[in-house]
Design a protein around this motif. Structure first.
Motif, PDB file in Angstrom:
ATOM      1  N   ARG A  16       0.830  -1.209   0.000  1.00 40.78           N
ATOM      2  CA  ARG A  16       0.000   0.000   0.000  1.00 40.78           C
ATOM      3  C   ARG A  16       0.864   1.259   0.000  1.00 40.78           C
ATOM      4  NH1 ARG A  16      -3.497  -0.047   5.126  1.00 40.78           N
ATOM      5  NH2 ARG A  16      -1.553   0.595   6.066  1.00 40.78           N
ATOM      6  N   ALA A  17       0.465   2.232  -0.818  1.00 40.81           N
ATOM      7  CA  ALA A  17       1.171   3.514  -0.838  1.00 40.81           C
ATOM      8  C   ALA A  17       0.814   4.315   0.410  1.00 40.81           C
ATOM      9  CB  ALA A  17       0.784   4.302  -2.086  1.00 40.81           C
ATOM     10  N   GLN A  18       1.841   4.925   0.995  1.00 41.88           N
ATOM     11  CA  GLN A  18       1.633   5.698   2.223  1.00 41.88           C
ATOM     12  C   GLN A  18       1.547   7.191   1.936  1.00 41.88           C
ATOM     13  OE1 GLN A  18       4.877   4.722   4.747  1.00 41.88           O
ATOM     14  NE2 GLN A  18       3.615   4.569   6.584  1.00 41.88           N
ATOM     15  N   MET A  19       1.767   7.565   0.691  1.00 42.89           N
ATOM     16  CA  MET A  19       1.815   8.975   0.299  1.00 42.89           C
ATOM     17  C   MET A  19       1.146   9.120  -1.063  1.00 42.89           C
ATOM     18  SD  MET A  19       3.876  11.075   2.063  1.00 42.89           S
ATOM     19  CE  MET A  19       5.042  10.942   3.387  1.00 42.89           C
ATOM     20  N   ASP A  20       0.701  10.322  -1.367  1.00 44.76           N
ATOM     21  CA  ASP A  20       0.355  10.652  -2.750  1.00 44.76           C
ATOM     22  C   ASP A  20       1.674  10.920  -3.481  1.00 44.76           C
ATOM     23  OD1 ASP A  20      -2.404  10.643  -2.193  1.00 44.76           O
ATOM     24  OD2 ASP A  20      -2.304  12.705  -1.452  1.00 44.76           O
ATOM     25  N   GLY A  21       1.800  10.389  -4.704  1.00 42.34           N
ATOM     26  CA  GLY A  21       3.055  10.610  -5.427  1.00 42.34           C
ATOM     27  C   GLY A  21       3.150   9.716  -6.646  1.00 42.34           C
ATOM     28  N   TYR A  22       4.343   9.132  -6.858  1.00 42.35           N
ATOM     29  CA  TYR A  22       4.575   8.286  -8.035  1.00 42.35           C
ATOM     30  C   TYR A  22       5.229   6.990  -7.597  1.00 42.35           C
ATOM     31  CZ  TYR A  22       3.174  12.307 -10.505  1.00 42.35           C
ATOM     32  OH  TYR A  22       2.409  13.342 -10.938  1.00 42.35           O
ATOM     33  N   ALA A  23       4.650   5.876  -8.059  1.00 45.18           N
ATOM     34  CA  ALA A  23       5.280   4.574  -7.849  1.00 45.18           C
ATOM     35  C   ALA A  23       6.338   4.416  -8.922  1.00 45.18           C
ATOM     36  CB  ALA A  23       4.228   3.476  -7.939  1.00 45.18           C
ATOM     37  N   GLU A  82      -2.487   5.213 -13.470  1.00 46.70           N
ATOM     38  CA  GLU A  82      -2.834   5.808 -12.187  1.00 46.70           C
ATOM     39  C   GLU A  82      -3.383   4.718 -11.270  1.00 46.70           C
ATOM     40  OE1 GLU A  82      -4.878   9.754 -12.017  1.00 46.70           O
ATOM     41  OE2 GLU A  82      -6.482   8.531 -11.128  1.00 46.70           O
ATOM     42  N   SER A  83      -2.927   4.719 -10.020  1.00 50.49           N
ATOM     43  CA  SER A  83      -3.451   3.775  -9.030  1.00 50.49           C
ATOM     44  C   SER A  83      -4.087   4.573  -7.900  1.00 50.49           C
ATOM     45  CB  SER A  83      -2.322   2.879  -8.494  1.00 50.49           C
ATOM     46  OG  SER A  83      -2.838   1.988  -7.523  1.00 50.49           O
ATOM     47  N   GLY A 102      -6.926   0.132  -8.497  1.00 52.48           N
ATOM     48  CA  GLY A 102      -5.482   0.038  -8.711  1.00 52.48           C
ATOM     49  C   GLY A 102      -5.112  -0.065 -10.181  1.00 52.48           C
ATOM     50  N   TRP A 103      -3.803  -0.024 -10.455  1.00 54.45           N
ATOM     51  CA  TRP A 103      -3.284  -0.188 -11.820  1.00 54.45           C
ATOM     52  C   TRP A 103      -2.587  -1.542 -11.835  1.00 54.45           C
ATOM     53  CZ3 TRP A 103       1.704  -0.418 -14.086  1.00 54.45           C
ATOM     54  CH2 TRP A 103       1.757  -0.158 -15.471  1.00 54.45           C
ATOM     55  N   HIS A 104      -3.229  -2.530 -12.477  1.00 54.26           N
ATOM     56  CA  HIS A 104      -2.752  -3.900 -12.313  1.00 54.26           C
ATOM     57  C   HIS A 104      -1.992  -4.391 -13.533  1.00 54.26           C
ATOM     58  CE1 HIS A 104      -4.593  -4.159  -8.435  1.00 54.26           C
ATOM     59  NE2 HIS A 104      -5.692  -3.631  -8.932  1.00 54.26           N
ATOM     60  N   HIS A 105      -0.856  -3.754 -13.764  1.00 56.81           N
ATOM     61  CA  HIS A 105       0.053  -4.177 -14.833  1.00 56.81           C
ATOM     62  C   HIS A 105       1.451  -4.169 -14.254  1.00 56.81           C
ATOM     63  CE1 HIS A 105      -3.326  -3.309 -17.507  1.00 56.81           C
ATOM     64  NE2 HIS A 105      -3.440  -2.167 -16.823  1.00 56.81           N
ATOM     65  N   GLN A 106       2.408  -4.607 -15.075  1.00 52.19           N
ATOM     66  CA  GLN A 106       3.800  -4.624 -14.629  1.00 52.19           C
ATOM     67  C   GLN A 106       4.437  -3.272 -14.960  1.00 52.19           C
ATOM     68  OE1 GLN A 106       5.291  -7.348 -13.189  1.00 52.19           O
ATOM     69  NE2 GLN A 106       7.317  -6.401 -13.049  1.00 52.19           N
ATOM     70  N   LEU A 107       5.056  -2.662 -13.945  1.00 52.08           N
ATOM     71  CA  LEU A 107       5.762  -1.401 -14.197  1.00 52.08           C
ATOM     72  C   LEU A 107       7.142  -1.728 -14.759  1.00 52.08           C
ATOM     73  CD1 LEU A 107       5.308   1.788 -13.208  1.00 52.08           C
ATOM     74  CD2 LEU A 107       7.298   1.198 -11.840  1.00 52.08           C
ATOM     75  N   GLU A 108       7.444  -1.136 -15.925  1.00 50.54           N
ATOM     76  CA  GLU A 108       8.730  -1.440 -16.579  1.00 50.54           C
ATOM     77  C   GLU A 108       9.722  -0.309 -16.337  1.00 50.54           C
ATOM     78  OE1 GLU A 108       9.082  -4.324 -17.856  1.00 50.54           O
ATOM     79  OE2 GLU A 108       7.020  -4.985 -18.318  1.00 50.54           O
ATOM     80  N   GLU A 109      10.954  -0.581 -16.732  1.00 54.81           N
ATOM     81  CA  GLU A 109      12.020   0.400 -16.598  1.00 54.81           C
ATOM     82  C   GLU A 109      11.612   1.736 -17.247  1.00 54.81           C
ATOM     83  OE1 GLU A 109      15.713  -1.459 -17.771  1.00 54.81           O
ATOM     84  OE2 GLU A 109      16.658   0.534 -17.814  1.00 54.81           O
ATOM     85  N   GLY A 110      11.927   2.826 -16.598  1.00 51.58           N
ATOM     86  CA  GLY A 110      11.645   4.146 -17.173  1.00 51.58           C
ATOM     87  C   GLY A 110      10.209   4.594 -17.002  1.00 51.58           C
ATOM     88  N   GLN A 111       9.397   3.801 -16.286  1.00 51.27           N
ATOM     89  CA  GLN A 111       7.982   4.160 -16.135  1.00 51.27           C
ATOM     90  C   GLN A 111       7.659   4.592 -14.715  1.00 51.27           C
ATOM     91  OE1 GLN A 111       5.856   0.630 -17.392  1.00 51.27           O
ATOM     92  NE2 GLN A 111       6.060   1.180 -19.566  1.00 51.27           N
ATOM     93  N   ALA A 112       6.563   5.332 -14.594  1.00 52.74           N
ATOM     94  CA  ALA A 112       6.049   5.721 -13.273  1.00 52.74           C
ATOM     95  C   ALA A 112       4.531   5.629 -13.313  1.00 52.74           C
ATOM     96  CB  ALA A 112       6.465   7.151 -12.937  1.00 52.74           C
ATOM     97  N   ALA A 121      -3.592   3.407  -1.996  1.00 55.78           N
ATOM     98  CA  ALA A 121      -3.770   2.624  -3.227  1.00 55.78           C
ATOM     99  C   ALA A 121      -2.706   1.532  -3.328  1.00 55.78           C
ATOM    100  CB  ALA A 121      -3.675   3.557  -4.430  1.00 55.78           C
ATOM    101  N   PRO A 122      -3.004   0.453  -4.080  1.00 59.67           N
ATOM    102  CA  PRO A 122      -2.022  -0.626  -4.242  1.00 59.67           C
ATOM    103  C   PRO A 122      -0.842  -0.195  -5.123  1.00 59.67           C
ATOM    104  CG  PRO A 122      -4.025  -1.119  -5.474  1.00 59.67           C
ATOM    105  CD  PRO A 122      -4.298   0.149  -4.727  1.00 59.67           C
ATOM    106  N   VAL A 123       0.337  -0.611  -4.710  1.00 61.91           N
ATOM    107  CA  VAL A 123       1.555  -0.300  -5.468  1.00 61.91           C
ATOM    108  C   VAL A 123       1.674  -1.339  -6.582  1.00 61.91           C
ATOM    109  CG1 VAL A 123       4.056  -0.113  -5.335  1.00 61.91           C
ATOM    110  CG2 VAL A 123       2.646   0.633  -3.394  1.00 61.91           C
TER     111      VAL A 123
END
Ligand code: AMP
Ligand code: MG
Length: 402
Positions: A48-55, A73-74, A79-89, A96-98
């Motif tokens: 779980r994210a503890q802050m508003d911001g960027y994963a 956006e999660s 939530g945003w249920h995909h794999q975060l790849e290199e260079g992404q946020a 919200a779920p990370v």
């Protein structure tokens, strides 16, 4: 005469815990848990994210400022249920779920969105794990989160709700009948005539009983006549787990409470305790199982003896893990006198001093009938039997009054 500790021991031994019942969660404040409460889910249930911001991936932000592509956006509950790849946020909100692949959350204050919100610039590096509460890091499924015997407080209501306890198994509330005896007594709505006083004990006793978790009813005031008292006690016993009388237990000609109990074939466990105030306290059981406390009539004795003995019985009935008032240690602010052969429980106020020590200020009072002074009491200072005096500055045992 038995000691206070022996009397409390007898109360604990002779009192039975009531049965249990299932109660709607919103009705359980102050009730005692009859079973352990078990977590039916991990907490948090996801990373779980503890802050508003960027994963993000901390590796992508080693050199700053770092620019990452915003791929989604999660939000809490979505939530945003995909794999975060290199260079992404991923833009993320508190709670919200990370997303998988992200290992940290950078707070929004340390970022700027560029190019119509498709790119984010992070101004500082971010540590791996930052602002993420890992799944199960607080509680894991199957863990005991509250123990049987615990009294449910406001914060525990949230715990019960979080683990799905819409109904809760708790011990039944004891029902207490309260009975004041004394030919001098008139009720609160009357002006006392010659030689009369208003009954006040019934009100303090029922308030203390309710604080101890019981439901209460007040019986009619009863004159000092054995047969009247017998009738009232027998009537009260039909529908109560405990009867608390006040008055009529001293050695006077009109002290008829014990006579009434004997006429009713009650078994008397004790009738004199080495206690000041409160020596003539009676504890008995009627043939139908209803317990009876015959407290002395003095309003201060009533408060002391109720909370030492009757309260303990009510807490045992409710299955509480620690039924007695908790004994603490305080610094005595003013010297007090003890009593030969009896333990004293003296009215006091508790505060703390600049060294964060608990301090007991004994109150000046006119004895066991001074209930106006007693109304300011928050605790009782315990002076052991046969101790002539305790000087200011010494450590003393205290119990807080409910
Ligand atoms: P007793 O224990 O009956 O000898 O009563 C001791 C003192 O307490 C006497 O002064 C009584 O008048 C007083 N007392 C007894 N019952 C009550 C009551 N219900 N409310 C206020 N005072 C009481
Ligand atoms: Mg009396």
């Amino acid at each position: 005469m038995i000691s206070v500790a022996e009397a409390i021991q007898i109360v604990r031994q002779q009192t039975q815990t009531l049965s249990t019942e299932r109660v709607e969660l919103e009705k359980t404040l102050g009730r005692v848990l009859a079973a352990d409460v078990i977590a039916d889910t991990d907490l948090p249930p996801f990373d779980r994210a503890q802050m508003d911001g960027y994963a993000v991936r901390a590796n992508d932000v080693k050199e700053t400022p770092a620019r990452l592509r915003i791929v989604g956006e999660s939000a809490a509950g979505r939530g945003w249920h995909h794999q975060l790849e290199e260079g992404q946020a991923v833009r993320i909100m508190t709670g919200a779920p990370v997303p998988a692949g992200a290992d940290s959350v950078q707070q929004v204050e340390l970022t700027t969105e560029l190019k119509d919100g498709t790119v984010v610039e992070l101004l500082e590096t971010v540590e791996t794990g930052k602002s993420i509460v890992k799944r199960g890091s607080e509680i894991t499924t199957g863990e005991i989160v509250l123990r049987a015997g615990t009294t449910i407080n406001a914060a525990m209501m949230a715990v019960l709700a979080a683990f799905g306890y819409a109904q809760v198994e708790v011990f039944q509330r004891p029902h207490v009948a309260i009975l004041a005896t004394g030919s001098e007594l008139v009720s609160v709505d009357q002006k006392p005539g010659q030689d009369q006083i208003r009954d006040s004990n019934n009100y303090s006793i029922s308030a203390y009983a309710e604080l101890a978790g019981a439901s209460t009813e007040r019986m009619p005031l009863t004159r000092d006549e054995t047969s009247l008292l017998e009738t009232q006690i027998a009537e009260a016993a039909k529908r109560s787990d405990l009867i608390v009388t006040s008055g009529g237990v001293s050695m006077g000609v009109y002290d008829v409470t014990k006579a009434a109990l004997k006429e009713l074939d009650a078994h008397i466990f004790f009738e004199r305790v080495a206690l000041r105030p409160g020596k003539p306290t009676v504890f008995a059981r009627l043939p139908n199982g209803t317990l009876v406390f015959g407290l002395p009539g003095n309003p201060v004795s009533v408060s002391v003896t109720f909370n030492l003995f009757a309260r303990t019985a009510l807490r045992v009935m409710q299955g509480t893990a620690e039924p007695e008032l908790k004994r603490e240690t305080a610094v005595l602010a003013r010297s007090v006198k003890g009593t030969v052969d009896r333990e004293s429980y003296l009215p006091a106020q508790l505060t703390t001093n600049d060294d964060a020590e608990l301090v007991a200020f004994p109150l000046k009072w006119g004895g066991s009938s001074d209930f106006v002074a007693f109304a300011l009491t928050t605790a009782l200072v315990i002076v052991p039997a046969n101790v002539r005096a305790i000087e200011a500055g010494a450590l003393v045992g205290v119990v807080r009054l409910p």
